[in-house]
Design an enzyme around this catalytic site. Structure first.
Site, PDB file in Angstrom:
ATOM      1  N   GLY A  12     -35.024   6.880 -27.231  1.00 34.90           N
ATOM      2  CA  GLY A  12     -33.840   6.136 -27.631  1.00 34.90           C
ATOM      3  C   GLY A  12     -33.057   5.608 -26.439  1.00 34.90           C
ATOM      4  CB  CYS A  13     -30.931   5.033 -24.399  1.00 33.63           C
ATOM      5  SG  CYS A  13     -30.129   6.644 -24.342  1.00 33.63           S
ATOM      6  CB  ALA A  14     -30.309  -0.123 -26.531  1.00 31.14           C
TER       7      ALA A  14
END
Length: 366
Positions: A12-14
């Site tokens: 995850g994380c963007a």
């Protein structure tokens, strides 16, 4: 079905970024639009932005953005700031109420210059004096956290989804030649205002997607040189490594990338003699600054930006170009939503830095 927030997504994380080589100032609503496309890569436990060129009227002053827990904390921190800096302007950072952003701390902004007498007596350069003061505040003044401290740039972050925080901070009213953004999906640390990305020291800012396994070794090494990793996150230590190697040891960003994402020894052995000797020196001298584990990062700095993946490219990152603008994101869709017609689109290989600077800076692209 699992509820939102109950599932751990290690990938995850963007991250997203926009850079104008010509220095044309881009409104903040563009980076909000880009990061919003990747909503599902974060979980509402942190988001933020960094903008460069956003304070032209105060471009020669350090802009401190500060979180406070209580009014007493404001008093204590301002006592320190007034003792060490000439405070030219101070105010609350303008925000608009947002139904999804709650329990925000006190958020203040100060435009400052070090007192000449303090600077002279410290026998430090201006940037080092400011960096030491920032580290001291964050380590010793309870309830105060300087989360942005550069010139003509600023970090805006908090607890929530990034697109909501962008509206909260009124980023549509700012414009800069470079923007980076982050949507957080914390895996090992709690979500809170100070732990959100970007992390910043002076003009350096870092947004990061990944989970590095070398944190303890990196932290032990960097703290020998006066840095304090108070937030217990890998992105904080990456920020200090960038400052240490570029500002203090004068490595170029290309050389910096060869330290933190160093080629494997088997690849170094096959390189021409001069290059092999240089990279062998880096690997020996800075062995504790090698960052291992999956990561993709965007590093903002005065007049430029660097994108970098880990050596094995275990996290996604794509880069696009259209005329003078360069775009970076975890997903192609986050670029296409703001620039559908690209002149060039590619995915950098593992350990390959993409370094872009303003046209009037030395070295356009490395």
């Amino acid at each position: 079905m699992k509820l939102e927030g109950e599932v751990r997504i290690p990938s995850g994380c963007a991250i997203s970024g926009i850079f104008s080589r010509s220095g044309e100032r881009i409104k903040g609503d563009q980076i909000i639009k880009s990061i919003a496309v990747m909503h599902d890569r974060s979980n509402g436990l942190g988001g933020g932005f960094a903008g460069y060129g956003i304070y032209p009227e105060y471009k020669d002053l350090y802009a401190f953005h500060v979180f406070y827990e209580t009014l007493e904390d404001i008093k204590n921190c301002e006592e320190f700031l007034n003792k060490h800096f000439d405070v030219i302007n101070l105010s609350k950072i303008p925000v608009r109420k947002h139904p999804k952003i709650k329990k925000e701390p006190y958020i203040w902004r100060y435009f400052v210059n070090p007192y000449e007498t303090k600077l002279e007596s410290s026998e430090l350069g201006e940037d080092e004096y400011v960096a030491q003061c920032v580290i001291k505040v964050n380590a010793t003044i309870k309830g105060a956290y300087i989360f942005s401290s550069g010139k003509n740039m600023g970090v805006f972050k908090g607890l929530g989804y990034p697109e909501d925080l962008g509206e909260f901070y009124k980023l549509d009213e700012y414009a800069g030649y470079c923007w980076t953004a982050h949507g957080r999906y914390p895996t090992n640390t709690p979500g809170w205002w100070g732990g959100s990305h970007p992390f910043n020291l002076l003009n350096y800012s870092v947004v990061h997607n990944g989970e590095i396994s070398s944190y303890d070794a990196n932290k032990r090494y960097i703290e020998m040189f006066g840095y304090k990793c108070n937030l217990l996150t890998d992105t904080e230590v990456i920020t200090y490594i960038v400052d240490f190697l570029n500002r203090k040891h004068k490595l170029t960003f290309e050389e910096l990338a060869q330290v933190i994402a160093a080629p494997f020894w088997k690849n170094i052995d096959r390189m021409p003699k001069e290059q092999r000797e240089l990279l062998t020196y880096f690997r020996n001298k800075y062995s504790s600054l090698l960052i291992t584990g999956p990561f993709s990062i965007l590093v903002g700095f005065e007049g430029g930006i660097m994108a970098l993946n880990d050596r094995l490219k275990l996290r996604s990152m794509v880069v696009g170009e259209r005329r003078d603008r360069v775009y970076f994101a975890s997903e192609e869709s986050a670029i296409r939503v703001i620039e559908p017609k690209l002149d060039k689109l590619w995915s950098p290989t593992g350990g390959e830095p993409v370094i872009i600077t303003l046209d009037d800076e030395e070295g356009d692209e490395k």
